[in-house]
Enzyme design. Structure first.
Site, PDB file in Angstrom:
ATOM      1  N   TYR A 161     141.661  39.436  75.253  1.00 28.53           N
ATOM      2  CA  TYR A 161     140.610  39.350  75.608  1.00 28.53           C
ATOM      3  C   TYR A 161     141.316  41.733  75.201  1.00 28.53           C
ATOM      4  O   TYR A 161     140.682  42.299  75.097  1.00 28.53           O
ATOM      5  CB  TYR A 161     140.600  39.793  76.885  1.00 28.53           C
ATOM      6  CG  TYR A 161     139.816  40.213  77.926  1.00 28.53           C
ATOM      7  CD1 TYR A 161     138.605  39.831  78.280  1.00 28.53           C
ATOM      8  CD2 TYR A 161     140.241  41.112  78.631  1.00 28.53           C
ATOM      9  CE1 TYR A 161     137.453  40.183  78.855  1.00 28.53           C
ATOM     10  CE2 TYR A 161     139.670  41.818  79.775  1.00 28.53           C
ATOM     11  CZ  TYR A 161     137.974  41.627  79.583  1.00 28.53           C
ATOM     12  OH  TYR A 161     137.289  42.281  80.921  1.00 28.53           O
ATOM     13  N   LYS A 165     139.618  44.046  73.478  1.00 27.13           N
ATOM     14  CA  LYS A 165     139.225  45.526  74.798  1.00 27.13           C
ATOM     15  C   LYS A 165     139.611  46.430  73.912  1.00 27.13           C
ATOM     16  O   LYS A 165     138.695  47.635  74.013  1.00 27.13           O
ATOM     17  CB  LYS A 165     139.243  45.409  75.815  1.00 27.13           C
ATOM     18  CG  LYS A 165     138.163  44.259  76.531  1.00 27.13           C
ATOM     19  CD  LYS A 165     137.066  44.337  76.402  1.00 27.13           C
ATOM     20  CE  LYS A 165     136.473  43.556  77.510  1.00 27.13           C
ATOM     21  NZ  LYS A 165     134.959  43.824  77.800  1.00 27.13           N
TER      22      LYS A 165
HETATM   23  N1  LIG Z   1     134.497  41.711  86.789  1.00 28.89           N
HETATM   24  C1  LIG Z   1     136.007  42.701  85.609  1.00 28.89           C
HETATM   25  O1  LIG Z   1     136.571  42.928  87.253  1.00 28.89           O
HETATM   26  C2  LIG Z   1     135.962  43.266  84.766  1.00 28.89           C
HETATM   27  C3  LIG Z   1     136.448  44.044  84.465  1.00 28.89           C
HETATM   28  C4  LIG Z   1     136.955  44.548  83.156  1.00 28.89           C
HETATM   29  C5  LIG Z   1     135.515  44.422  82.056  1.00 28.89           C
HETATM   30  N2  LIG Z   1     134.635  43.669  82.347  1.00 28.89           N
HETATM   31  C6  LIG Z   1     133.574  42.867  81.395  1.00 28.89           C
HETATM   32  O2  LIG Z   1     132.422  43.268  81.870  1.00 28.89           O
HETATM   33  C7  LIG Z   1     131.912  42.932  81.467  1.00 28.89           C
HETATM   34  C8  LIG Z   1     130.820  41.832  82.351  1.00 28.89           C
HETATM   35  O3  LIG Z   1     131.324  41.264  82.716  1.00 28.89           O
HETATM   36  P1  LIG Z   1     130.978  40.288  84.134  1.00 28.89           P
HETATM   37  O4  LIG Z   1     131.895  38.676  84.228  1.00 28.89           O
HETATM   38  O5  LIG Z   1     129.860  40.608  85.075  1.00 28.89           O
HETATM   39  O6  LIG Z   1     129.618  39.273  82.989  1.00 28.89           O
HETATM   40  P2  LIG Z   1     129.106  38.032  82.610  1.00 28.89           P
HETATM   41  O7  LIG Z   1     129.710  36.827  82.105  1.00 28.89           O
HETATM   42  O8  LIG Z   1     128.572  37.382  84.088  1.00 28.89           O
HETATM   43  O9  LIG Z   1     127.898  37.789  81.989  1.00 28.89           O
HETATM   44  C9  LIG Z   1     126.962  38.782  81.733  1.00 28.89           C
HETATM   45  C10 LIG Z   1     125.280  37.975  81.703  1.00 28.89           C
HETATM   46  O10 LIG Z   1     125.736  37.636  80.116  1.00 28.89           O
HETATM   47  C11 LIG Z   1     125.249  36.600  79.753  1.00 28.89           C
HETATM   48  N3  LIG Z   1     126.154  36.218  78.805  1.00 28.89           N
HETATM   49  C12 LIG Z   1     126.860  35.905  78.020  1.00 28.89           C
HETATM   50  N4  LIG Z   1     127.153  34.914  77.736  1.00 28.89           N
HETATM   51  C13 LIG Z   1     126.386  35.212  76.595  1.00 28.89           C
HETATM   52  C14 LIG Z   1     125.761  35.280  74.868  1.00 28.89           C
HETATM   53  N5  LIG Z   1     126.748  34.385  74.109  1.00 28.89           N
HETATM   54  N6  LIG Z   1     125.070  35.652  75.021  1.00 28.89           N
HETATM   55  C15 LIG Z   1     124.344  36.201  75.501  1.00 28.89           C
HETATM   56  N7  LIG Z   1     124.551  36.437  77.195  1.00 28.89           N
HETATM   57  C16 LIG Z   1     125.393  36.249  77.089  1.00 28.89           C
HETATM   58  C17 LIG Z   1     125.746  36.204  80.992  1.00 28.89           C
HETATM   59  O11 LIG Z   1     124.789  34.531  81.067  1.00 28.89           O
HETATM   60  C18 LIG Z   1     125.741  37.598  81.975  1.00 28.89           C
HETATM   61  O12 LIG Z   1     124.111  37.266  82.594  1.00 28.89           O
HETATM   62  C19 LIG Z   1     132.593  42.261  80.485  1.00 28.89           C
HETATM   63  O13 LIG Z   1     132.239  42.708  78.666  1.00 28.89           O
HETATM   64  C20 LIG Z   1     133.737  41.478  80.305  1.00 28.89           C
HETATM   65  O14 LIG Z   1     134.746  41.710  79.591  1.00 28.89           O
HETATM   66  C21 LIG Z   1     134.910  43.034  83.413  1.00 28.89           C
END
Ligand SMILES: NC(=O)c1ccc[n+]([C@@H]2O[C@H](COP(=O)([O-])OP(=O)(O)OC[C@H]3O[C@@H](n4cnc5c(N)ncnc54)[C@H](O)[C@@H]3O)[C@@H](O)[C@H]2O)c1
Length: 274
Positions: A161, A165
């Site tokens: 990951y 990123k």
């Molecule tokens: N939560 C954290 O602390 C954190 C920290 C750093 C980066 N991020 C990044 O933030 C972003 C969002 O993370 P999250 O956990 O809120 O996302 P999530 O897993 O909730 O996904 C967001 C949306 O994308 C949809 N989705 C997932 N796979 C898909 C696909 N293949 N095609 C179409 N739609 C799809 C899901 O159904 C969801 O509604 C990611 O890129 C993650 O790497 C998160």
């Protein structure tokens, strides 16, 4: 000038990939509040339709596109359908991403590929489709993706990951450089620890935030990310491209400070022992 005019997004068309919940939902709502019509792409129908309805509730055109963007054909369908329904795109935001939690020693090449597909590859596939049509349309545009602090510093147990990123941050800079001549800006947001529907905050997490080096002593919210995306997608960031914006409550700044503290301590110890 009215505050909303500063964003320059009134009547613009936006595509939010992964817009069905969390950061994607916050982003879709904020873009709509700033005047955008929004195509909400998600693999989950209920999620996409709920957020599209919320966009309509704000008074903009909102509609759901159901696609798994990890499949190249479905990613192409999502982009084409958004363009068809909105008459072209001005803004693309890419939210989808996830991490495996595995030590490198146990990680398989399939694990590696999985995290690269769902964090990096699909963005390359879909962003260049959007850019091609933005270039043909001749009006420029803005592309924003979601990276992570894991793409900047080491990412123990998140190796694939973190590398994906880091690739996203590099790709953002390269796309920005190649596409600037066409008036397309490309930027990334690098969140720190964010409370989301998939990773909700627990009391233990809250305690850890307080005890850790996050200077703001809290996790981020999905709205913290939506605001940063809105800024980068808008005219407020009119001379910003190729940039990765940390939205981490000061986490990375604190790490640098801590590293410096340790270096100073070490050199003091060295001096005293000589
Ligand atoms: N939560 C954290 O602390 C954190 C920290 C750093 C980066 N991020 C990044 O933030 C972003 C969002 O993370 P999250 O956990 O809120 O996302 P999530 O897993 O909730 O996904 C967001 C949306 O994308 C949809 N989705 C997932 N796979 C898909 C696909 N293949 N095609 C179409 N739609 C799809 C899901 O159904 C969801 O509604 C990611 O890129 C993650 O790497 C998160």
């Amino acid at each position: 000038m009215a505050a909303l005019d500063l964003f320059g997004l009134e009547g613009k068309a936006a595509l939010v990939i992964g817009g069905g919940q969390g950061m994607g939902e916050s982003t879709a709502r904020m873009l709509a509040a700033a005047g955008c019509d929004v195509a909400v792409v998600d693999v989950e129908r209920d999620r996409a339709e709920r957020v599209a309805d919320a966009v309509c509730g704000i008074g903009r055109k909102g509609f759901a596109i159901i696609a798994n963007v990890l499949d190249d054909d479905q990613a192409a369908y999502a982009v084409e359908e958004a363009e068809r329904q909105l008459g072209g795109l001005d803004v693309m935001v890419s939210i989808v991403g996830q991490a495996l939690f595995t030590p490198i020693i146990e990680m398989t090449p399939e694990d590696w590929d999985k995290d690269h597909r769902r964090n990096l590859r699909y963005f390359f596939v879909s962003a260049r489709l959007v850019a091609r049509s933005m270039i043909a349309r001749g009006k420029g545009g803005a592309v924003v993706c979601i990276a992570s602090t894991d793409g900047i510093q080491s990412a123990p147990f998140h190796a694939a990951y973190g590398a994906a990123k880091a690739g996203l941050i590099q790709l953002t800079a390269t796309m920005a450089t190649e596409w600037a001549v066409h008036g397309i800006r490309v930027n990334a947001v690098a969140p720190g620890s964010i409370s989301t529907p998939r990773l909700p905050e627990t009391q233990a997490h809250r305690d850890a935030m307080k005890a850790s080096l996050v200077p703001m002593e809290r996790s981020g919210t999905t709205d913290d990310i939506g605001k940063a995306v809105l800024f980068l997608a808008s005219d407020m960031a009119s001379y910003t491209t190729g940039h990765t914006l940390l939205v981490d409550g000061g986490w990375m700044a604190a790490n640098l400070f801590d590293a410096r503290k340790m270096a100073i301590k070490k050199s003091t110890e060295n001096r005293l022992s000589n």
